[in-house]
Scaffold this motif. Structure first.
Motif, PDB file in Angstrom:
ATOM      1  N   ASP A 310       0.818  -1.209   0.000  1.00 51.05           N
ATOM      2  CA  ASP A 310       0.000   0.000   0.000  1.00 51.05           C
ATOM      3  C   ASP A 310       0.855   1.263   0.000  1.00 51.05           C
ATOM      4  O   ASP A 310       0.561   2.242  -0.697  1.00 51.05           O
ATOM      5  CB  ASP A 310      -0.913   0.014   1.223  1.00 51.05           C
ATOM      6  CG  ASP A 310      -2.069  -0.971   1.121  1.00 51.05           C
ATOM      7  OD1 ASP A 310      -2.131  -1.719   0.127  1.00 51.05           O
ATOM      8  OD2 ASP A 310      -2.901  -1.001   2.048  1.00 51.05           O
ATOM      9  N   THR A 311       1.911   1.253   0.812  1.00 50.06           N
ATOM     10  CA  THR A 311       2.792   2.420   0.876  1.00 50.06           C
ATOM     11  C   THR A 311       3.419   2.695  -0.476  1.00 50.06           C
ATOM     12  O   THR A 311       3.520   3.852  -0.911  1.00 50.06           O
ATOM     13  CB  THR A 311       3.876   2.211   1.949  1.00 50.06           C
ATOM     14  OG1 THR A 311       3.251   2.105   3.236  1.00 50.06           O
ATOM     15  CG2 THR A 311       4.861   3.370   1.978  1.00 50.06           C
ATOM     16  N   ASN A 314       0.963   4.409  -2.812  1.00 53.09           N
ATOM     17  CA  ASN A 314       0.806   5.835  -2.545  1.00 53.09           C
ATOM     18  C   ASN A 314       2.017   6.634  -3.003  1.00 53.09           C
ATOM     19  O   ASN A 314       1.879   7.739  -3.544  1.00 53.09           O
ATOM     20  CB  ASN A 314       0.559   6.063  -1.053  1.00 53.09           C
ATOM     21  CG  ASN A 314      -0.883   5.788  -0.655  1.00 53.09           C
ATOM     22  OD1 ASN A 314      -1.629   5.138  -1.391  1.00 53.09           O
ATOM     23  ND2 ASN A 314      -1.285   6.265   0.509  1.00 53.09           N
ATOM     24  N   GLY A 328      -3.864  13.228  -6.115  1.00 53.62           N
ATOM     25  CA  GLY A 328      -2.888  12.161  -6.283  1.00 53.62           C
ATOM     26  C   GLY A 328      -3.096  11.464  -7.607  1.00 53.62           C
ATOM     27  O   GLY A 328      -4.165  11.537  -8.221  1.00 53.62           O
ATOM     28  N   ALA A 332      -2.344   5.825  -6.662  1.00 55.83           N
ATOM     29  CA  ALA A 332      -2.679   6.039  -5.257  1.00 55.83           C
ATOM     30  C   ALA A 332      -4.129   5.687  -4.935  1.00 55.83           C
ATOM     31  O   ALA A 332      -4.510   5.705  -3.756  1.00 55.83           O
ATOM     32  CB  ALA A 332      -2.403   7.493  -4.864  1.00 55.83           C
ATOM     33  N   TYR A 333      -4.935   5.373  -5.950  1.00 52.82           N
ATOM     34  CA  TYR A 333      -6.354   5.082  -5.744  1.00 52.82           C
ATOM     35  C   TYR A 333      -6.667   3.669  -6.227  1.00 52.82           C
ATOM     36  O   TYR A 333      -6.371   3.314  -7.374  1.00 52.82           O
ATOM     37  CB  TYR A 333      -7.224   6.094  -6.485  1.00 52.82           C
ATOM     38  CG  TYR A 333      -7.186   7.479  -5.878  1.00 52.82           C
ATOM     39  CD1 TYR A 333      -8.146   7.881  -4.952  1.00 52.82           C
ATOM     40  CD2 TYR A 333      -6.177   8.370  -6.213  1.00 52.82           C
ATOM     41  CE1 TYR A 333      -8.106   9.146  -4.388  1.00 52.82           C
ATOM     42  CE2 TYR A 333      -6.122   9.640  -5.645  1.00 52.82           C
ATOM     43  CZ  TYR A 333      -7.092  10.014  -4.739  1.00 52.82           C
ATOM     44  OH  TYR A 333      -7.047  11.269  -4.163  1.00 52.82           O
ATOM     45  N   SER A 337      -5.694   2.312 -10.098  1.00 54.47           N
ATOM     46  CA  SER A 337      -4.252   2.067 -10.012  1.00 54.47           C
ATOM     47  C   SER A 337      -3.705   1.172 -11.116  1.00 54.47           C
ATOM     48  O   SER A 337      -2.596   1.372 -11.598  1.00 54.47           O
ATOM     49  CB  SER A 337      -3.916   1.465  -8.648  1.00 54.47           C
ATOM     50  OG  SER A 337      -4.600   0.237  -8.444  1.00 54.47           O
ATOM     51  N   PRO A 511      -6.846   8.189  -0.053  1.00 50.39           N
ATOM     52  CA  PRO A 511      -5.515   7.773   0.394  1.00 50.39           C
ATOM     53  C   PRO A 511      -4.806   8.870   1.181  1.00 50.39           C
ATOM     54  O   PRO A 511      -5.017  10.064   0.940  1.00 50.39           O
ATOM     55  CB  PRO A 511      -4.769   7.471  -0.908  1.00 50.39           C
ATOM     56  CG  PRO A 511      -5.739   7.647  -2.011  1.00 50.39           C
ATOM     57  CD  PRO A 511      -6.952   8.306  -1.498  1.00 50.39           C
ATOM     58  N   PHE A 513      -0.971   9.681   3.853  1.00 45.74           N
ATOM     59  CA  PHE A 513       0.313   9.281   4.416  1.00 45.74           C
ATOM     60  C   PHE A 513       0.375   9.632   5.887  1.00 45.74           C
ATOM     61  O   PHE A 513      -0.101  10.692   6.301  1.00 45.74           O
ATOM     62  CB  PHE A 513       1.472  10.006   3.726  1.00 45.74           C
ATOM     63  CG  PHE A 513       1.775   9.554   2.329  1.00 45.74           C
ATOM     64  CD1 PHE A 513       2.520   8.410   2.097  1.00 45.74           C
ATOM     65  CD2 PHE A 513       1.342  10.295   1.240  1.00 45.74           C
ATOM     66  CE1 PHE A 513       2.826   8.012   0.804  1.00 45.74           C
ATOM     67  CE2 PHE A 513       1.644   9.908  -0.055  1.00 45.74           C
ATOM     68  CZ  PHE A 513       2.387   8.759  -0.274  1.00 45.74           C
ATOM     69  N   GLY A 539       1.782   4.508   3.998  1.00 47.59           N
ATOM     70  CA  GLY A 539       0.707   4.945   3.127  1.00 47.59           C
ATOM     71  C   GLY A 539      -0.539   4.110   3.333  1.00 47.59           C
ATOM     72  O   GLY A 539      -0.465   2.896   3.478  1.00 47.59           O
ATOM     73  N   PHE A 541      -3.746   3.066   1.417  1.00 45.34           N
ATOM     74  CA  PHE A 541      -4.226   2.932   0.036  1.00 45.34           C
ATOM     75  C   PHE A 541      -5.745   2.801   0.094  1.00 45.34           C
ATOM     76  O   PHE A 541      -6.268   1.849   0.678  1.00 45.34           O
ATOM     77  CB  PHE A 541      -3.569   1.697  -0.557  1.00 45.34           C
ATOM     78  CG  PHE A 541      -3.812   1.429  -2.009  1.00 45.34           C
ATOM     79  CD1 PHE A 541      -3.835   2.440  -2.947  1.00 45.34           C
ATOM     80  CD2 PHE A 541      -3.966   0.118  -2.451  1.00 45.34           C
ATOM     81  CE1 PHE A 541      -4.026   2.159  -4.290  1.00 45.34           C
ATOM     82  CE2 PHE A 541      -4.149  -0.180  -3.782  1.00 45.34           C
ATOM     83  CZ  PHE A 541      -4.179   0.849  -4.706  1.00 45.34           C
ATOM     84  N   VAL A 655      -3.306  12.627  -0.082  1.00 43.19           N
ATOM     85  CA  VAL A 655      -2.617  12.706  -1.365  1.00 43.19           C
ATOM     86  C   VAL A 655      -3.101  13.882  -2.208  1.00 43.19           C
ATOM     87  O   VAL A 655      -2.490  14.203  -3.221  1.00 43.19           O
ATOM     88  CB  VAL A 655      -2.742  11.395  -2.182  1.00 43.19           C
ATOM     89  CG1 VAL A 655      -2.057  10.252  -1.489  1.00 43.19           C
ATOM     90  CG2 VAL A 655      -4.161  11.089  -2.523  1.00 43.19           C
TER      91      VAL A 655
END
Length: 700
Positions: A310-311, A314, A328, A332-333, A337, A511, A513, A539, A541, A655
């Motif tokens: 997930d990180t 992002n 973002g 990131a989505y 993605s 999303p 951080f 992150g 997600f 994001v």
């Protein structure tokens, strides 16, 4: 060979013109209508392929890291041409780029005749926060690899007959999709983000019809056309190409790959540490596999393969830091993605991690668990098991689907990874004793690879370095007068410190951080990625709440968890080395620390290459000015806990660039610092041995 020709210094100019360039350059011109020919071939085949793997899974060949693949002239050229042809295949085909990538999320349409469970029509087939997360994505990647492999076999035949064609046909047989290793140090002077992926929106290819400049199929995917009905919300309904860290939210948005590269470079140590801990301390598939937070699990199991994944999503999607008031990017989505070409490079890495982990822990696998999030064919609350159908991936023409039990051995699909060549450790323990013994010996080689790739930032690497230098002696108490003596006690024991994080997946309606710093972060969030006192990021997600998919899937009810390792920063503080040593944790720039930003142009593009080898305690020039952080004498709880209470700072940003104000309520958020006594690995062919987790204190 496909290659980038423009000097690095000009890449920033390229990035500024990304969309006009992508529009200007298209597919390779073979001298005939290749797309029409492929369309005819597809029409004569079964409408939806059975997933068997490249070469029908009969021959095992290696998936290579993308930088390694790039060194193979013929194979790299075929890969670029194959991606391009797949992206220019008619979107209505189920095996076009749009058709394959659309399985994951948007456009939420039936693939292969596999209809949705009533009520789940507005979701994709992918499984998230699920026990099936690693296993579902395995046949998904194989389907993609199989389709791309078949296209490449065709392309190899289009070279002139004779000596010119032979090397390409031979290379075509060897093709397997590459992975992108975002957790190990890149070659000196390069960023974690490969130039081939983020450096230029076009690429020169020496194909069957000569050298031509085409749109780089690794840089972005252009919809042909964009289906504004499926992409209901702005800016998704106006962005005609996939974007990373978009500069704006309008139709003039461009990718800022320089910022994406900088984000990855800043988080490299954190990503590597998390992966190393997963390999060394997560022997249970149920906790290793997915990020669903279950209250009764112990404090040592907050991280997972999915949380780490997930990180990376992002970071690759960008946004947040440095891009205020901007959305973002696609990565990131969750629903969008998979359209970004970097998605499959990332997920091939995720599958590689899964396969390596299986070689270390062959007896642990899928156990029954409820689905926390609905997918196209699974409703929230249904139990998922090793026998659950991994839809929509067909095992045979009779409509049987692959299951987790059936995909346990990845080599049945005709691929393997370099670290696992000759290793049978992914086989369950029901196999013969001789095969288990072979696996046990071979796992030593796997551990050596893990230490080489992901160990340089760990105390185990430091311990072996001190042993080689004669400053530490096995079995004897470390001299307290030496810097390493304040880290290690007797026999290589030390204490790992980790921040456990849990939060509602949709707590911020999209999303976001979570960043940790030692000392105050810079006042300007745009400087967070380059802050010298930045410890690491996690992150979350998620989906765009405006679309409503998260509510339909039950995503807004799910708690997820992950970690941010603290040990490397604390060790540097104790020893007075590296970024966090030297007495001051600066809130300014990293100066000349390592220069892993080289190659993407713009104001983030300058740097100095870092020497290979141990990353632990590398001297940091350019200490800068910043907030003073007090002295840390050891890794003992009596020293670390008060130090972290005074100095550990949490900052959260979405994001879309919106910073979450301190004191704001974030549903489900909890950050708890824990520690474990660990015995460092004394040999390259060993991994650290972890003790029980000891509770520390709540940060949030």
């Amino acid at each position: 060979m496909a290659r980038f020709r423009l000097p690095i210094a000009l890449l920033s100019l390229i990035l500024l013109a990304a969309h006009s360039v992508v529009a200007q350059y298209g597919a390779y011109n073979y001298g005939f209508d290749a797309e029409k020919l492929i369309k005819r071939q597809l029409a004569s085949q079964e409408p939806v392929p059975v997933v068997r793997g490249a070469e029908g899974g009969e021959t095992i060949r290696l998936r290579q890291e993308i930088r390694q693949l790039e060194q193979d002239k013929e194979l790299w050229t075929l890969y670029i041409l194959g991606l391009s042809l797949m992206q220019f295949t008619d979107q209505s085909s189920p095996v076009s780029w749009y058709g394959i990538t659309g399985i994951h999320g948007i456009p939420h349409q039936t693939w292969g005749g596999v209809t949705p469970t009533p009520g789940n029509e507005e979701t994709g087939y992918c499984t998230h926060s699920s026990i099936l997360f690693p296993t579902w994505h395995r046949p998904y990647l194989v389907l993609y690899e199989q389709v791309l492999y078949n296209l490449i076999q065709n392309i190899a035949k289009w070279w002139p007959e004779g000596e010119l064609r032979k090397p390409y046909q031979a290379a075509a047989l060897r093709f397997r999709i590459p992975y992108w290793d975002w957790a190990s140090s890149p070659p000196s002077g390069q960023s974690v983000l490969p130039l081939s992926v983020g450096g230029s929106p076009y690429i020169d290819v020496n194909g069957p019809n000569g050298v031509q400049r085409i749109a780089n199929p690794l840089f972005s995917y252009s919809f042909k056309p964009l289906n504004a009905t499926a992409f209901l919300q702005d800016p998704w309904d106006i962005w005609t190409s996939t974007l990373r860290s978009p500069t704006t939210s309008d139709n003039k948005a461009q990718s800022n790959n320089s910022l994406v590269a900088m984000n990855f470079d800043q988080n490299l140590d954190s990503l590597g540490q998390r992966l190393y801990i997963l390999f060394s301390n997560y022997g249970n598939y149920s906790t290793f596999s997915n990020n669903a937070w279950i209250p009764y699990i112990n404090n040592g199991s907050y991280d997972s393969l999915e949380a780490l994944h997930d990180t990376v999503h992002n970071l690759a999607g960008g946004g947040g830091i440095g891009q205020p008031n901007a959305q973002g990017g696609h990565m990131a989505y969750i629903p969008y993605s998979s359209f970004d070409p970097i998605f499959f490079l990332h997920h091939a890495m995720v599958d590689r991690i899964f396969a390596i982990w299986q070689s270390l822990y062959p007896s642990s696998y899928v156990t029954p668990m409820q689905a926390y999030i609905s997918s196209y064919t699974t409703s929230r609350g249904e139990f998922q098991t090793a026998g659950t159908a991994l839809t929509p991936f067909y095992f045979n023409e009779n409509g049987t689907f692959w299951t987790s039990d059936m995909v346990r051995d990845h080599t049945r699909f005709g691929y393997n990874y370099p670290e696992l060549a000759g290793v049978s450790g992914s086989l369950p323990n029901s196999q013969s004793q001789s095969r288990r013994a072979l696996s046990k010996r071979a796992r030593g080689r796997v551990m050596a690879a893990i230490n080489r790739l992901y160990g340089p930032s760990t105390p185990s690497s430091l311990y072996r370095k001190e042993l080689r230098a004669g400053r530490l002696i096995p079995g004897k108490k470390a001299p307290s007068g030496l810097p390493a003596g304040r880290v290690f006690t007797g026999n290589g024991q030390y204490r790992e410190w980790i921040a456990n994080v849990r939060v509602k997946k949709q707590a911020l309606d999209g999303p976001f951080f979570i960043h940790l710093f030692l000392g105050e972060a810079p006042k300007d969030p745009k400087e967070w990625t380059s802050a010298k006192n930045h410890v690491g990021s996690m992150g979350v997600f998620a989906s765009d709440e405006r679309y409503g998919e998260s509510k339909m899937a039950g995503m807004d009810e799910v708690m997820v968890s992950g970690t941010i390792p603290l040990t490397k920063a604390l060790v540097e503080k104790v020893m007075g080395t590296g970024r966090f040593g030297g007495g001051a944790a600066t809130a300014g720039n990293r100066g000349k620390r390592g220069g892993r930003f080289v190659g993407f142009g713009g104001e983030l593009g300058a740097g100095i290459s870092q020497a290979p080898g141990d990353r632990y305690g590398a001297e940091d020039e350019g200490q800068g000015q910043g907030q003073e952080v007090d002295v840390l004498r050891s890794l003992d709880p009596k020293d670390v806990e008060p130090f972290l209470r005074r100095n550990l700072v949490v900052n959260i940003v979405k994001v879309d660039g919106k910073v979450v104000l301190h004191g704001s309520y974030i549903e489900g958020l909890g950050i708890h610092v824990v520690s474990s006594v660990v015995r460092a690995a004394g040999s390259e062919e060993e991994l650290p041995v972890w003790g029980e987790v000891e509770g520390g204190f709540d940060v949030v």
